[in-house]
Design an enzyme around this catalytic site. Structure first.
Site, mmCIF file in Angstrom:
data_model
loop_
_atom_site.group_PDB
_atom_site.id
_atom_site.type_symbol
_atom_site.label_atom_id
_atom_site.label_comp_id
_atom_site.label_asym_id
_atom_site.label_seq_id
_atom_site.Cartn_x
_atom_site.Cartn_y
_atom_site.Cartn_z
ATOM 1 N N TRP A 102 0.837 -1.217 0.000
ATOM 2 C CA TRP A 102 0.000 0.000 0.000
ATOM 3 C C TRP A 102 0.858 1.248 0.000
ATOM 4 O O TRP A 102 0.581 2.212 -0.719
ATOM 5 C CB TRP A 102 -0.976 -0.012 1.177
ATOM 6 N N ASP A 169 -1.801 6.909 6.308
ATOM 7 C CA ASP A 169 -2.800 5.923 5.895
ATOM 8 C C ASP A 169 -3.030 4.997 7.089
ATOM 9 O O ASP A 169 -2.181 4.174 7.418
ATOM 10 C CB ASP A 169 -2.273 5.145 4.682
ATOM 11 N N LYS A 193 -11.791 -2.053 6.773
ATOM 12 C CA LYS A 193 -10.936 -2.843 7.656
ATOM 13 C C LYS A 193 -11.437 -2.764 9.102
ATOM 14 O O LYS A 193 -11.578 -3.766 9.753
ATOM 15 C CB LYS A 193 -9.483 -2.367 7.590
HETATM 16 C C1 LIG Z 1 -6.734 -2.104 2.183
HETATM 17 C C2 LIG Z 1 -5.775 -1.003 2.280
HETATM 18 C C3 LIG Z 1 -5.673 -0.012 1.283
HETATM 19 C C4 LIG Z 1 -6.505 -0.054 0.018
HETATM 20 O O1 LIG Z 1 -7.821 0.228 0.314
HETATM 21 P P1 LIG Z 1 -8.941 0.336 -0.828
HETATM 22 O O2 LIG Z 1 -10.084 0.913 -0.060
HETATM 23 O O3 LIG Z 1 -9.176 -1.035 -1.347
HETATM 24 O O4 LIG Z 1 -8.449 1.262 -1.875
HETATM 25 C C5 LIG Z 1 -4.777 1.005 1.472
HETATM 26 N N1 LIG Z 1 -3.998 1.068 2.571
HETATM 27 C C6 LIG Z 1 -4.060 0.137 3.535
HETATM 28 C C7 LIG Z 1 -3.169 0.259 4.730
HETATM 29 C C8 LIG Z 1 -4.946 -0.926 3.421
HETATM 30 O O5 LIG Z 1 -5.007 -1.854 4.383
#
Ligand SMILES: *Cc1c(COP(=O)(O)O)cnc(C)c1O
Length: 356
Positions: A102, A169, A193
């Protein structure tokens, strides 16, 4: 219904109260006798949902009036583009840390808009640790990090101190423990998540960072437009925000201090078994082990498929590692109960008795 223990990495387990409220709202949303799926996002009943979700985020994270909160679409992945489009000015450099897939995607997208300085990377060891030995150049437009690396099972428990705006993030560990939100200029998290279903992304931005935003940004990718319009510039993800609101109510009722104690107890139980059990080994350096995603492997790789089948027969679901790393991964998000981790530990012990 048979109880299935849900260790999925995302979309992932949600509190039962949010599921129950969703079922009810699909029939009769907020006393309207209409389904949540067929109401206007501009109805007063739905505007109250968005307002409460935003307020809950502010309350739970103790955000000061300096912060704006919006719910956007396009996943956390669209933030990889929106951040440089809005905050990387021409001639400026953005600082990133590469801690996995990511973070790597965030870097790849930022490079389309300007100069990127990758301060550190843990790629040399297949991202099994968090790099800590770097300094953030004082003239960087911003610094970007990923607090929890969902695919590898590493987590940042400390963040660097810097005068450069910090963007994080937090898709897979937001609301899992208390932290000082005031050290960040922007936080974002895909909902699926630890906060809700897929379809919306939480974005928190400090006003002082917004003031520095580029002027020429396409409307739908412009943070200021979404903020000025209270997450309703266009039709928001009505259902997803509703579920987030109910999950946030549940998180607030527990509180982040108690949530951390819960999450730590779950992670400690599972890591202790991984370390004790002769068949398994953890893949992450101990000090950077994530409490949200626990990565481990069988020492004898030939047993992996058998173990996954064994788990399935005991209603332990979602334990296969990400396709890019293989092995096993147990995601222990907020809504997962200690009882589910205990069921996994019991399965590991019984599997050891048969296979050791
Ligand atoms: C799952 C995830 C993403 C991507 O998320 P999407 O909503 O599918 O674009 C980005 N960063 C982290 C840390 C993630 O766990």
């Amino acid at each position: 219904m048979t109880k299935v223990h849900n260790f999925s990495a995302g979309p992932a387990i949600l509190p039962q109260s949010a599921i129950d409220a969703s079922i009810e709202a699909l029939q009769n949303f907020s006393g309207t006798n209409l389904s949540l799926l067929e109401v206007s996002h501009r109805s007063k009943e739905y505007e109250a949902v968005v307002a409460e979700a935003v307020q809950l985020v502010k309350d739970i994270l103790n955000l000061s009036a300096d912060y704006e909160v919006v719910f956007l679409q396009g996943g956390a992945s669209l933030q990889f583009d929106m951040i440089p489009m809005n905050f990387l000015g021409s001639g400026q450099t953005a600082a990133y840390v590469n801690t996995g897939v990511w973070a790597g995607r965030a870097i790849k997208e930022a490079k389309m808009f300007g100069t990127v300085n990758v301060l550190a990377s843990s790629e040399d060891k297949n991202f099994n640790y968090i790099p800590k030995d770097y300094t953030i150049p004082a003239d960087a437009a911003y610094y970007h990090c990923t607090s929890n690396n969902t695919i590898y099972g590493t987590e940042m428990f400390e963040f660097p101190k810097s005068s450069v705006p910090m963007i994080c993030d937090m898709s897979s560990d937001i609301f899992s423990r208390p932290f000082d939100a005031s050290q960040f200029d922007m936080i974002y998290a895909g909902a699926q998540k630890n906060m809700g279903p897929a379809g919306t992304t939480l974005v928190i931005i400090k006003k002082s960072l917004l003031e520095k935003a580029n002027e020429k940004v396409p409307t739908m990718l412009n943070y200021k437009i979404h903020i000025e319009n209270g997450s309703m510039y266009n039709t928001p993800s009505v259902f997803a925000i509703f579920v987030c609101m109910h999950t946030l109510r549940w998180i607030k009722s527990i509180g982040l201090e108690a949530m951390e104690i819960r999450n730590k107890a779950k992670a400690d139980l599972l890591y202790a078994e991984i370390d004790r059990n002769s068949l398994f080994v953890g893949t992450v350096v101990p000090e950077d082990r994530s409490r949200m995603n626990v990565n481990f492997v069988l020492k004898d790789k030939n047993l992996e498929a058998d173990f996954l089948k064994f788990c399935e027969s005991r209603n332990l679901s979602g334990l296969k590692g990400h396709r890019s790393v293989g092995g096993l991964r147990a995601s222990l998000y907020n809504a997962l109960e200690l009882e589910s981790v205990q069921a996994l530990v019991n399965a590991m012990q019984d599997f050891e008795k048969v296979n050791a």
